[in-house]
Enzyme design. Sequence first.
Site, PDB file in Angstrom:
ATOM      1  N   HIS A  95      14.942   1.702   1.254  1.00 11.69           N
ATOM      2  CA  HIS A  95      13.748   1.331   2.014  1.00 11.69           C
ATOM      3  C   HIS A  95      12.693   0.679   1.133  1.00 11.69           C
ATOM      4  CE1 HIS A  95      15.254   3.496   5.474  1.00 11.69           C
ATOM      5  NE2 HIS A  95      15.368   4.589   4.761  1.00 11.69           N
ATOM      6  N   HIS A 120       5.556   3.340  -5.013  1.00  5.55           N
ATOM      7  CA  HIS A 120       6.548   2.496  -4.346  1.00  5.55           C
ATOM      8  C   HIS A 120       5.828   1.317  -3.703  1.00  5.55           C
ATOM      9  CE1 HIS A 120       5.202   5.346  -1.250  1.00  5.55           C
ATOM     10  NE2 HIS A 120       5.228   4.272  -0.485  1.00  5.55           N
ATOM     11  N   HIS A 122       5.465  -1.933  -0.661  1.00  3.24           N
ATOM     12  CA  HIS A 122       5.690  -2.469   0.680  1.00  3.24           C
ATOM     13  C   HIS A 122       5.359  -3.960   0.662  1.00  3.24           C
ATOM     14  CE1 HIS A 122       5.905   1.574   2.568  1.00  3.24           C
ATOM     15  NE2 HIS A 122       5.042   1.895   1.624  1.00  3.24           N
ATOM     16  N   HIS A 139       1.827   1.900  -3.296  1.00 10.01           N
ATOM     17  CA  HIS A 139       1.310   3.220  -2.947  1.00 10.01           C
ATOM     18  C   HIS A 139       1.556   4.176  -4.114  1.00 10.01           C
ATOM     19  CE1 HIS A 139       1.641   2.318   1.634  1.00 10.01           C
ATOM     20  NE2 HIS A 139       0.527   1.857   1.093  1.00 10.01           N
ATOM     21  N   THR A 206       3.567   6.718   5.943  1.00 10.76           N
ATOM     22  CA  THR A 206       3.878   5.543   6.763  1.00 10.76           C
ATOM     23  C   THR A 206       5.370   5.451   7.073  1.00 10.76           C
ATOM     24  OG1 THR A 206       4.186   4.065   4.885  1.00 10.76           O
ATOM     25  CG2 THR A 206       1.929   4.289   5.759  1.00 10.76           C
ATOM     26  N   THR A 207       6.108   6.477   6.691  1.00  8.61           N
ATOM     27  CA  THR A 207       7.537   6.554   6.999  1.00  8.61           C
ATOM     28  C   THR A 207       7.805   7.907   7.649  1.00  8.61           C
ATOM     29  OG1 THR A 207       8.005   7.454   4.791  1.00  8.61           O
ATOM     30  CG2 THR A 207       8.226   5.075   5.069  1.00  8.61           C
TER      31      THR A 207
HETATM   32 ZN   LIG Z   1       4.219   3.693   1.164  1.00 11.75          ZN
END
Ligand SMILES: [Zn+2]
Length: 255
Positions: A95, A120, A122, A139, A206-207
């Site tokens: 992801h 991580h 995005h 993040h 957010t996941t």
């Molecule tokens: Zn994130």
Amino acid sequence: MIETNRTFVNSHESLGLMLIVSLAILLPGSALAKADWGYVGKTGPDYWAEMGGENNACGGQNQSPVDIHGVVQADLAPIELNYTGPGRQVVNNGHTVQVNFDSGSAIRVDGSEFALLQTHFHAPSENHIGGRSFPLEAHFVHADAEGNLAVIGVMFELGAANPNLEELTSKAPMEMASSATLSKGMHAADFVTSGRDYYRFNGSLTTPPCSEGVRWLVLKQAASISSEQLQKLSAAFPHANNRPLQPLNARLVLE
Ligand SMILES: [Zn+2]
């Protein structure tokens, strides 16, 4: 996926079980994430809240990401940083690309210490600022002793190559469930600055499972990334990995 979880637990075995359990949910695809999810089609964001169990939170009222607007002036305390060693382990979890940090780095928020766990990415950004999307958002995920989370968001805009991203972008593992080791490593202090130039609001992961109660701190100052670096990094994800914007509802954004 199991490999990801194992190395995570090993590198944080000094943490309490509660903390490990609550943090394992941050690793999409780990043994504790019951349902498979993604960003497109029938496993996409529109369906996360229907996956059952704790994923119901994805339909909550205080979800992330958000468009930061209607900001309220407040006397926000400066973020206190105590970042020590770099993150050296980079994982592709299918992801996102995630850099794991050894224990020792922390920030201080609301009088509590939150340990830096991982960073991580995005692409494009999840949060927006004043209606504006950015090509990349990092993040920096922190947790206190009770497992409460504080995430610092750092936006990137296209420009000069970022020397602090060079090793990561050239060594990020392209295969799902693979990892790499950085020699120089990623230093959080190269991206996160102390001070008061940030927005603060309450939100969620957010996941899935989209757990709420996350303290969000988004820096106003964007960092730079070259289009070549962005291309290399985002090639590690199968497609855009930003959850759509969620309504602020009753929440205030402070600055
Ligand atoms: Zn994130």
